[in-house]
Design an enzyme around this catalytic site. Structure first.
Site, PDB file in Angstrom:
ATOM      1  N   TYR A  95      -2.803  -1.741  10.322  1.00 52.87           N
ATOM      2  CA  TYR A  95      -2.796  -1.997   8.884  1.00 52.87           C
ATOM      3  C   TYR A  95      -1.516  -1.449   8.253  1.00 52.87           C
ATOM      4  CZ  TYR A  95      -4.182  -1.843   3.966  1.00 52.87           C
ATOM      5  OH  TYR A  95      -4.216  -1.999   2.605  1.00 52.87           O
ATOM      6  N   SER A 135       0.861  -1.187   0.000  1.00 48.07           N
ATOM      7  CA  SER A 135       0.000   0.000   0.000  1.00 48.07           C
ATOM      8  C   SER A 135       0.892   1.230   0.000  1.00 48.07           C
ATOM      9  CB  SER A 135      -0.879   0.003   1.261  1.00 48.07           C
ATOM     10  OG  SER A 135      -1.509   1.260   1.447  1.00 48.07           O
TER      11      SER A 135
END
Length: 240
Positions: free
Chosen positions: A148, A135
Site C-alpha cells: 500500500y 497518503s
C-alpha cells in the site's frame, strides 16, 4: 477554482472520504459523477442525485468502463480517490501476491490510465484539476503495509512529475495526503482517526484555493518532521 457548474469525476465516491467529498462538492453546486463497485452503494448515490458508474478499478477494464460510460461528456475535475489496502506482512505468514497486484492496479495503474484518458480534454477546459489522493504513508512507510505504501509513494512521484509537465496549462495538479481516516479500510485499526467529512473538507478546500498539495490533519506534522529529518520520520512511521 470556482466549483459551481464544474463536472467532477470522482473514483471511489460511494463510501468513506470519496462519498464525503461527493456530497460536499454537490453542496457547492458541482455536478459529481462517482464510481464504485458495490451495487447497493451505487444505487444509494444515484438516489441522492449523483451519476454513478460501476467499475472495478483493480483491472484494466475498470478505466475502460468509466471512459465508455462518459462517452462524449466532458469533465473539469478528475479526482483519483479510489484505493484499497492489502495485508502484506511476512511476520504473519506468506502474503497473497494476487491481492497485492489488485492493490497496485487500483492505487497506481488505474489513476495513470484515467489521467492518460482525460488529460487532453482537461487541458482544453478554461480551468481544470487533477487530484490524486495519496497518503501520509507516501512520505514515510509503515512496516505493516509495504505494498500500500509503495503504491502511494509511486502515485506521489507520478503526481509531482506530471505537475511539472502540465505547468503553464489550465490544469492544476493536486496531491491530497490524508492521515489515518475512519473508513471501512481502517476499521480494524485502533488509535485516533480523522473523520471522513473533516478530511474531505480539507481536500475540497485545496481544490477551491488552487493549491498543489493538501497535507491533511496530522500529515502536516509528519511533513514537518520529514523536512527536518527524513530518517526520523521513517523510524517513527515504521513502528506502525
Amino acid at each position: 477554482m470556482r466549483l459551481t457548474g464544474k463536472t467532477v469525476l470522482l473514483t471511489g465516491g460511494t463510501a468513506g472520504i470519496g462519498e464525503a467529498m461527493a456530497r460536499q462538492l454537490k453542496e457547492k453546486e458541482a455536478e459529481v459523477i462517482v464510481t464504485g463497485r458495490s451495487r447497493e452503494r451505487l444505487e444509494k448515490m444515484r438516489a441522492a442525485g449523483f451519476q454513478a458508474i460501476s467499475a472495478d478499478l483493480t483491472t484494466p477494464q475498470g478505466a475502460i468502463d468509466i471512459v465508455d460510460a462518459l462517452g462524449e461528456r466532458e469533465i473539469d475535475v478528475l479526482i483519483n480517490n479510489a484505493g484499497q489496502g492489502v495485508d502484506h506482512d511476512f511476520r504473519e505468514g506468506p502474503p497473497d501476491v494476487d491481492a497485492a497486484d489488485d492493490c497496485i492496479f487500483a492505487n497506481l495503474n488505474t489513476p495513470i490510465r484515467l489521467i492518460a484518458a482525460f488529460v487532453e480534454q482537461l487541458k482544453a477546459r478554461p480551468e481544470a484539476a487533477i487530484v490524486n489522493v495519496t497518503s501520509g504513508l507516501a512520505i514515510a512507510p509503515r512496516a505493516g503495509g509495504p505494498v500500500y505504501c509503495a503504491t502511494k509513494a509511486g502515485l506521489r512521484a507520478y503526481t509531482q512529475a506530471i505537475r511539472a509537465q502540465l505547468a503553464g496549462t489550465s490544469v492544476n495538479v493536486i496531491e491530497a495526503l490524508p492521515p489515518v481516516v475512519d473508513t471501512q479500510m481502517t476499521a480494524a485499526r485502533s488509535g485516533s482517526k480523522m473523520s471522513a467529512d473533516a478530511c474531505a473538507r480539507q481536500i475540497v478546500a485545496a481544490i477551491e484555493h488552487d493549491r498543489t498539495e493538501a497535507n491533511v490533519g496530522m500529515v502536516k506534522l509528519l511533513k514537518a518532521v520529514h523536512s527536518a529529518s527524513p530518517a526520523l520520520a521513517r523510524r517513527i512511521m515504521l513502528r506502525f
